[in-house]
Design a protein around this motif. Sequence first.
Motif, PDB file in Angstrom:
ATOM      1  N   TYR A  74       0.802  -1.228   0.000  1.00 44.96           N
ATOM      2  CA  TYR A  74       0.000   0.000   0.000  1.00 44.96           C
ATOM      3  C   TYR A  74       0.835   1.279   0.000  1.00 44.96           C
ATOM      4  N   CYS A  75       1.855   1.363   0.874  1.00 48.35           N
ATOM      5  CA  CYS A  75       2.616   2.615   0.994  1.00 48.35           C
ATOM      6  C   CYS A  75       3.971   2.544   0.305  1.00 48.35           C
ATOM      7  N   GLY A  76       4.406   1.352  -0.090  1.00 49.79           N
ATOM      8  CA  GLY A  76       5.656   1.222  -0.836  1.00 49.79           C
ATOM      9  C   GLY A  76       6.917   1.166   0.007  1.00 49.79           C
ATOM     10  N   PHE A  77       6.802   1.403   1.324  1.00 48.70           N
ATOM     11  CA  PHE A  77       8.002   1.364   2.159  1.00 48.70           C
ATOM     12  C   PHE A  77       8.361  -0.078   2.496  1.00 48.70           C
ATOM     13  N   SER A  78       9.675  -0.332   2.630  1.00 48.07           N
ATOM     14  CA  SER A  78      10.058  -1.668   3.073  1.00 48.07           C
ATOM     15  C   SER A  78       9.595  -1.797   4.520  1.00 48.07           C
ATOM     16  N   PHE A  79       9.274  -2.999   4.942  1.00 57.00           N
ATOM     17  CA  PHE A  79       8.785  -3.192   6.312  1.00 57.00           C
ATOM     18  C   PHE A  79       9.832  -2.728   7.322  1.00 57.00           C
ATOM     19  N   VAL A  80      11.102  -2.887   6.959  1.00 57.84           N
ATOM     20  CA  VAL A  80      12.170  -2.457   7.872  1.00 57.84           C
ATOM     21  C   VAL A  80      12.203  -0.931   7.971  1.00 57.84           C
TER      22      VAL A  80
END
Length: 223
Positions: A74-80
């Motif tokens: 959804y937001c494109g950020f890596s989970f880390v």
Amino acid sequence: MKNALRFTEQIVAAYTYTVAEQSLVDALHNSTLGHDEMWSGSIATIPHKRKDRDTLKTNIKKFLELAQDGYCYYCGFSFVSRNGERGYKGIQRDHIAPKSLYKQFTFQSRNLILACSKCNSSDYKGDTETVEKASAEYDKCDFNIIHPYLDKFSRHLQLQDDGLLKLVRKSRKGKATKKMFGLDETFEVTLRSVCLQFDKYQVNTLEELLLARISKVNISVHK
Ligand SMILES: [Zn+2]
């Protein structure tokens, strides 16, 4: 180094149930259990099947970790980058069509993805309606946001160098996705532009970014 930001174009394969898993899912769906009991019910509600159900949920999560390659769709950020050092501990299995509204899709593979804790929180997606027009067949439902399995992200939103997400041909789904996940918030846009810089200079922290930029300036001065 893994990029901090990347928008997954489309998840091409959904989790495939084994014969035993499918019969468990059928049994759960044919029971009188409510959506929450089926999905996260305790031993009191599903005494003999709880362990198998939990194993199935773990298998789905492992599959999606690979399919999404560590990024929140959804937001494109890596989970880390979104959840810090805890990384995967902060991610959640999300029902794209909320199970509170569509109990019949609780275990539908293409209705399940991993989302970061922000995107899945009640301030953002939570249990918000995502189906524009329902159908008994999952793939024939019309969704009001960019669907991870059924849509291609770049046909609706395109990431620009400044961190902004541009609507493609005034996409309604793109607009609704931005709104639902707060993708136009100042903090989000700033974070995206910082992450793009991280990725450009192949660094992981602001300090490294600063050093990389300074050394680049020095190199160009000395040329
Ligand atoms: Zn997210």
